[in-house]
Design a protein around this motif. Structure first.
Motif, PDB file in Angstrom:
ATOM      1  N   ALA A 255       0.824  -1.211   0.000  1.00 14.95           N
ATOM      2  CA  ALA A 255       0.000   0.000   0.000  1.00 14.95           C
ATOM      3  C   ALA A 255       0.855   1.257   0.000  1.00 14.95           C
ATOM      4  CB  ALA A 255      -0.924  -0.009   1.215  1.00 14.95           C
ATOM      5  N   ALA A 256       2.021   1.179   0.635  1.00 18.68           N
ATOM      6  CA  ALA A 256       2.908   2.341   0.690  1.00 18.68           C
ATOM      7  C   ALA A 256       3.607   2.602  -0.640  1.00 18.68           C
ATOM      8  CB  ALA A 256       3.952   2.156   1.785  1.00 18.68           C
ATOM      9  N   LEU A 257       3.709   1.579  -1.484  1.00 20.21           N
ATOM     10  CA  LEU A 257       4.458   1.701  -2.736  1.00 20.21           C
ATOM     11  C   LEU A 257       3.579   1.818  -3.975  1.00 20.21           C
ATOM     12  CD1 LEU A 257       7.283  -0.966  -2.212  1.00 20.21           C
ATOM     13  CD2 LEU A 257       7.501   1.517  -2.070  1.00 20.21           C
ATOM     14  N   PHE A 258       2.416   1.168  -3.946  1.00 18.31           N
ATOM     15  CA  PHE A 258       1.646   1.020  -5.177  1.00 18.31           C
ATOM     16  C   PHE A 258       0.290   1.706  -5.096  1.00 18.31           C
ATOM     17  CE2 PHE A 258       4.571  -2.566  -5.022  1.00 18.31           C
ATOM     18  CZ  PHE A 258       5.173  -2.467  -6.263  1.00 18.31           C
ATOM     19  N   ASP A 259      -0.121   2.255  -6.226  1.00 20.36           N
ATOM     20  CA  ASP A 259      -1.443   2.839  -6.358  1.00 20.36           C
ATOM     21  C   ASP A 259      -2.487   1.736  -6.245  1.00 20.36           C
ATOM     22  OD1 ASP A 259      -3.470   4.813  -7.217  1.00 20.36           O
ATOM     23  OD2 ASP A 259      -3.494   3.621  -9.048  1.00 20.36           O
ATOM     24  N   THR A 262      -4.624   1.075  -9.853  1.00 20.06           N
ATOM     25  CA  THR A 262      -3.968   0.593 -11.073  1.00 20.06           C
ATOM     26  C   THR A 262      -2.852  -0.416 -10.817  1.00 20.06           C
ATOM     27  OG1 THR A 262      -2.328   2.373 -11.049  1.00 20.06           O
ATOM     28  CG2 THR A 262      -4.425   2.818 -12.168  1.00 20.06           C
ATOM     29  N   GLY A 263      -2.326  -0.456  -9.588  1.00 13.30           N
ATOM     30  CA  GLY A 263      -1.200  -1.345  -9.294  1.00 13.30           C
ATOM     31  C   GLY A 263       0.144  -0.796  -9.736  1.00 13.30           C
ATOM     32  N   LEU A 264       0.174   0.388 -10.325  1.00 11.98           N
ATOM     33  CA  LEU A 264       1.445   1.035 -10.686  1.00 11.98           C
ATOM     34  C   LEU A 264       2.051   1.687  -9.436  1.00 11.98           C
ATOM     35  CD1 LEU A 264       0.476   2.822 -14.041  1.00 11.98           C
ATOM     36  CD2 LEU A 264       1.501   0.561 -13.740  1.00 11.98           C
ATOM     37  N   TYR A 265       3.336   2.041  -9.525  1.00 13.99           N
ATOM     38  CA  TYR A 265       3.955   2.779  -8.424  1.00 13.99           C
ATOM     39  C   TYR A 265       3.168   4.064  -8.166  1.00 13.99           C
ATOM     40  CZ  TYR A 265       8.233  -0.030  -8.161  1.00 13.99           C
ATOM     41  OH  TYR A 265       9.139  -1.035  -7.970  1.00 13.99           O
ATOM     42  N   ASN A 266       3.003   4.432  -6.876  1.00 11.50           N
ATOM     43  CA  ASN A 266       2.416   5.730  -6.566  1.00 11.50           C
ATOM     44  C   ASN A 266       3.475   6.819  -6.723  1.00 11.50           C
ATOM     45  OD1 ASN A 266       3.990   5.678  -4.194  1.00 11.50           O
ATOM     46  ND2 ASN A 266       2.307   4.845  -2.964  1.00 11.50           N
ATOM     47  N   ARG A 267       3.070   8.068  -6.509  1.00 10.15           N
ATOM     48  CA  ARG A 267       3.980   9.194  -6.764  1.00 10.15           C
ATOM     49  C   ARG A 267       5.272   9.069  -5.969  1.00 10.15           C
ATOM     50  NH1 ARG A 267       3.987  14.726  -8.225  1.00 10.15           N
ATOM     51  NH2 ARG A 267       1.818  14.600  -8.905  1.00 10.15           N
ATOM     52  N   ARG A 268       5.161   8.820  -4.662  1.00 13.70           N
ATOM     53  CA  ARG A 268       6.359   8.777  -3.823  1.00 13.70           C
ATOM     54  C   ARG A 268       7.301   7.656  -4.251  1.00 13.70           C
ATOM     55  NH1 ARG A 268       7.952   6.239   0.916  1.00 13.70           N
ATOM     56  NH2 ARG A 268       5.964   5.160   1.137  1.00 13.70           N
ATOM     57  N   ALA A 269       6.737   6.465  -4.487  1.00 14.23           N
ATOM     58  CA  ALA A 269       7.574   5.329  -4.866  1.00 14.23           C
ATOM     59  C   ALA A 269       8.170   5.525  -6.258  1.00 14.23           C
ATOM     60  CB  ALA A 269       6.757   4.036  -4.823  1.00 14.23           C
ATOM     61  N   ALA A 318      -3.685   1.474 -17.507  1.00 22.62           N
ATOM     62  CA  ALA A 318      -2.487   1.027 -16.789  1.00 22.62           C
ATOM     63  C   ALA A 318      -2.065  -0.363 -17.259  1.00 22.62           C
ATOM     64  CB  ALA A 318      -2.755   1.020 -15.293  1.00 22.62           C
ATOM     65  N   ARG A 319      -3.022  -1.249 -17.476  1.00 25.37           N
ATOM     66  CA  ARG A 319      -2.692  -2.600 -17.950  1.00 25.37           C
ATOM     67  C   ARG A 319      -2.039  -2.540 -19.329  1.00 25.37           C
ATOM     68  NH1 ARG A 319      -7.445  -4.353 -18.402  1.00 25.37           N
ATOM     69  NH2 ARG A 319      -7.594  -4.276 -20.675  1.00 25.37           N
ATOM     70  N   CYS A 320      -2.608  -1.753 -20.223  1.00 26.23           N
ATOM     71  CA  CYS A 320      -2.024  -1.620 -21.567  1.00 26.23           C
ATOM     72  C   CYS A 320      -0.641  -0.978 -21.513  1.00 26.23           C
ATOM     73  CB  CYS A 320      -2.955  -0.785 -22.457  1.00 26.23           C
ATOM     74  SG  CYS A 320      -4.522  -1.596 -22.845  1.00 26.23           S
ATOM     75  N   LEU A 321      -0.463  -0.026 -20.600  1.00 28.10           N
ATOM     76  CA  LEU A 321       0.827   0.650 -20.448  1.00 28.10           C
ATOM     77  C   LEU A 321       1.899  -0.349 -20.017  1.00 28.10           C
ATOM     78  CD1 LEU A 321       2.352   3.348 -20.459  1.00 28.10           C
ATOM     79  CD2 LEU A 321       1.526   3.741 -18.123  1.00 28.10           C
ATOM     80  N   ARG A 322       1.562  -1.219 -19.058  1.00 30.68           N
ATOM     81  CA  ARG A 322       2.526  -2.244 -18.612  1.00 30.68           C
ATOM     82  C   ARG A 322       2.881  -3.188 -19.749  1.00 30.68           C
ATOM     83  NH1 ARG A 322      -0.323  -2.221 -13.505  1.00 30.68           N
ATOM     84  NH2 ARG A 322      -1.837  -3.636 -14.422  1.00 30.68           N
ATOM     85  N   GLU A 337      -3.035  11.317 -14.421  1.00 35.26           N
ATOM     86  CA  GLU A 337      -1.669  11.674 -14.794  1.00 35.26           C
ATOM     87  C   GLU A 337      -0.704  10.525 -14.493  1.00 35.26           C
ATOM     88  OE1 GLU A 337       0.820  15.724 -14.372  1.00 35.26           O
ATOM     89  OE2 GLU A 337       0.376  14.736 -12.482  1.00 35.26           O
ATOM     90  N   PHE A 338       0.067  10.134 -15.507  1.00 32.22           N
ATOM     91  CA  PHE A 338       1.024   9.042 -15.388  1.00 32.22           C
ATOM     92  C   PHE A 338       2.408   9.534 -15.805  1.00 32.22           C
ATOM     93  CE2 PHE A 338      -3.124   7.296 -15.986  1.00 32.22           C
ATOM     94  CZ  PHE A 338      -3.176   6.140 -15.231  1.00 32.22           C
TER      95      PHE A 338
END
Length: 411
Positions: A255-259, A262-269, A318-322, A337-338
């Motif tokens: 939770a601290a690392l991922f959005d 979407t499951g992508l990294y959050n801003r801080r991570a 997000a899935r297509c981006l990965r 915003e990504f």
């Protein structure tokens, strides 16, 4: 979907269980009220069931015959009972039931569902038992096997070290204090120099009567301690609670690392990981590309088709981006915003984003909604400062949006 056989004749208990099952869409109960009904169902469809919850005392099976029937079909069996008998409890646990749960309160039934959820995860859990007593190893295996763990035995500390080296994915280590060769206590100290608590759970075992031994074990790196002889229920509870603590810590870290959407990294991570990539690139004298991406007219999607459709669009994007850029650092900075960091040059990354744009146009996120589109800005250059390069990419993103959206601009 997991099918759960429930054998229970009490209307009140059935009402409670039905209520709890309604909150668990992944668990599908099939209810029986007697041994006879369960026997017919298991004879024809035993392979369809994942586990069973059974009442110990049924009208046509007052002495727990239902347990023998369920275990005959090798189904994990959780027993419900209206009365407590310690001798009967130990007999059932050694016979191979998952657990013996008293019908005391709502918490009791919720505990039964905790067991079901653990059973789902336990097949992926590897436990190493280091114990020089064959009888104790056999006892531990008998107690833990019904919980679906993968169990590996070691006769001494040296064999345990070899197994841990060969199988670094072992989750939990049960280790006796006194063994031939390297002792369990020295083994714990050695392992904790190499492996952190989230990498390996350690439970110490000993028949020594000294009260200080448990504290000594834990101070030097064990997560918990059991004094022999221990009852089957105590072993099960200690193992389950340590695994749940580890899973909770893992969830908090995720939770601290991922959005969460979407499951992508959050801003801080994303910024933390990006800075690491920039340091590596600087040492190697390699340029990097960064990009800022923004879904076009996203507010209109939320306003016209609802926030659930907006969330579906974000997840699909997000899935297509990965899939389009699998070796790229990706993050959701907020809203629509990504951002990304890539070793591709500007034109190469732009080509990848053009392919992504074609894929996104085929996404279906709401009935009658227009094709999903995004704008992007790319900046390729020396990895001096992540924030500066993202700012340059953001300028190009702004230009792309002003010039008509649905396009990528790069330096």
């Amino acid at each position: 979907m997991r099918n759960i056989l429930v054998v229970e004749d009490s209307p009140l208990v059935l009402k409670i269980l039905e209520h709890l099952f309604r909150q668990e869409p992944r668990l599908q109960p099939l209810f029986c009220a007697s041994l006879g009904e369960a026997q017919v169902l298991l004879e024809t469809s035993a392979s369809l069931f994942f586990a069973a919850i059974v009442d110990l005392n049924l009208p046509d099976a007052p002495d727990g015959e239902i347990v023998d029937l369920v275990l005959h079909y090798h189904l994990p069996c959780i027993v419900l009972s209206g009365s407590y008998n310690e001798q009967r409890r130990d007999e059932l646990l050694l016979k191979g039931v998952v657990d013996y749960v008293l019908k005391e309160s709502q918490h009791s039934y919720e505990f039964a569902f905790r067991l079901l959820h653990r059973l789902e995860r336990n097949s992926q859990v590897k436990i190493l038992v280091a114990e020089d007593s064959e009888a104790t190893r056999h006892f531990i295996r008998r107690v833990l096997s019904p919980h679906q763990y993968q169990i590996i035995d070691a006769e001494d500390g040296n064999e345990a070290l070899r197994i841990l080296h060969e199988q670094p994915d072992i989750d939990l280590f049960l280790v006796d204090h006194s063994m031939p060769g390297i002792s369990g206590f020295d083994l714990v100290k050695l392992l904790r120099q190499k492996m952190k608590r989230h990498e390996l759970i350690i439970l110490g075992l000993s028949a020594d009567a000294k009260g200080s031994l448990s504290a000594k074990f834990i101070k030097h790196g064990a997560d918990d301690f059991l004094r022999k002889p221990f009852c089957p229920e105590e072993l099960n509870c200690r193992v389950m609670s340590t695994l749940e603590r580890r899973d909770m810590l893992h969830a908090l870290k995720q939770a601290a690392l991922f959005d969460s959407l979407t499951g992508l990294y959050n801003r801080r991570a994303f910024y933390e990981q990006g800075e690491q990539l920039f340091l590596q690139a600087q040492r190697g004298g390699q340029p990097l590309s960064v990009a800022m991406l923004d879904l076009d007219l996203f507010k209109a999607i939320n306003d016209e088709y609802g926030h659930a459709s907006g969330d579906t669009a974000l997840v699909g994007f997000a899935r297509c981006l990965r899939e389009a850029l699998p070796d790229t650092l990706l993050g959701r900075l907020g809203g629509e915003e990504f951002a990304l960091v890539s070793h591709l040059d500007g034109p190469g990354l732009a080509a990848g984003l053009d392919q992504l744009r074609a894929t996104c146009a085929q996404l279906r996120y709401a009935a009658g909604a227009p094709p999903l589109s995004f704008s992007a800005g790319i900046y390729h250059g020396a990895p001096d400062d992540l924030e500066s390069l993202l700012h340059q990419a953001d300028i190009r993103l702004y230009q792309a949006k002003r010039s008509g959206r649905g396009r990528t601009l790069h330096n």
